[in-house]
Design a protein around this motif. Structure first.
Motif, short mmCIF file in Angstrom:
data_model
loop_
_atom_site.label_atom_id
_atom_site.label_comp_id
_atom_site.label_asym_id
_atom_site.label_seq_id
_atom_site.Cartn_x
_atom_site.Cartn_y
_atom_site.Cartn_z
N UNK A 21 0.68 -1.08 0.04
CA UNK A 21 0.10 -0.19 -0.11
C UNK A 21 0.75 1.15 -0.08
N UNK A 22 1.78 1.19 0.95
CA UNK A 22 2.79 2.52 0.95
C UNK A 22 3.88 2.46 0.05
N UNK A 23 4.51 1.39 -0.48
CA UNK A 23 5.71 1.41 -1.20
C UNK A 23 5.79 0.18 -2.10
N UNK A 24 6.54 0.27 -3.08
CA UNK A 24 6.92 -1.05 -3.97
C UNK A 24 8.18 -1.97 -3.12
N UNK A 25 7.86 -3.22 -3.27
CA UNK A 25 8.73 -4.08 -2.46
C UNK A 25 9.19 -5.12 -3.43
N UNK A 26 10.17 -5.60 -3.24
CA UNK A 26 11.01 -6.57 -3.89
C UNK A 26 10.43 -8.31 -3.35
N UNK A 27 10.44 -9.06 -4.23
CA UNK A 27 9.80 -10.44 -3.82
C UNK A 27 10.57 -10.70 -2.62
N UNK A 60 16.98 -5.35 -12.88
CA UNK A 60 18.40 -6.10 -12.59
C UNK A 60 17.93 -7.51 -12.34
N UNK A 61 18.36 -7.93 -11.22
CA UNK A 61 17.99 -9.34 -10.97
C UNK A 61 16.67 -9.42 -10.08
N UNK A 62 16.30 -8.21 -9.54
CA UNK A 62 15.22 -8.11 -8.66
C UNK A 62 14.05 -7.91 -9.26
N UNK A 63 12.83 -8.48 -8.61
CA UNK A 63 11.47 -8.24 -9.24
C UNK A 63 10.79 -7.52 -8.07
#
Length: 123
Positions: A21-27, A60-63
């Motif tokens: 909700x507040x931020x994008x995060x990596x898997x 890069x290598x992170x989604x």
């Protein structure tokens, strides 16, 4: 709507949505916050992505995952129809309002009419 409702039915997926909700995060960042396995978190993320509730971007290598609230509109509209008064309830509410207004108007008229006050005083 069924796909979205199915996606939000699971408490883990709801928690993921709250995280996004507040931020994008990596898997990886999402998986760190759960005691379940990373593959299980990946499956939850796939369900959320397939429902349209999240989108992902490979950097890069992170989604990274981002919340998309658009698909929730249909569900919230449906819930609103359940909680909104039905046609009869709305009409009865309007009738109740009119009864109170009529009583108030009648009482105000009676209080202003000197003949009515005299009759009440002599009774």
């Amino acid at each position: 709507m069924d796909r979205v409702a199915g996606a939000i039915a699971d408490p883990v997926r709801r928690e993921i949505l709250m995280m996004l909700r507040d931020e994008q995060l990596s898997a990886g960042q999402i998986a760190e916050r759960f005691v379940i396995s990373r593959p299980a978190v990946s499956r939850h993320l796939r369900v959320l992505r397939d429902s349209g509730l999240v989108s992902d971007e490979l950097v890069g290598r992170q989604r990274f995952y981002v919340l998309r609230t658009g698909p929730l509109t249909e569900v919230t509209d449906w819930i609103a129809r359940l909680t909104r008064p039905s046609g009869w309830e709305h009409r009865l509410d309007a009738l109740e309002t009119e009864v109170y207004r009529t009583r108030r108007d009648h009482r105000d008229h009676r209080d202003r009419d000197p003949a009515t006050r005299r009759r009440e005083d002599t009774a």
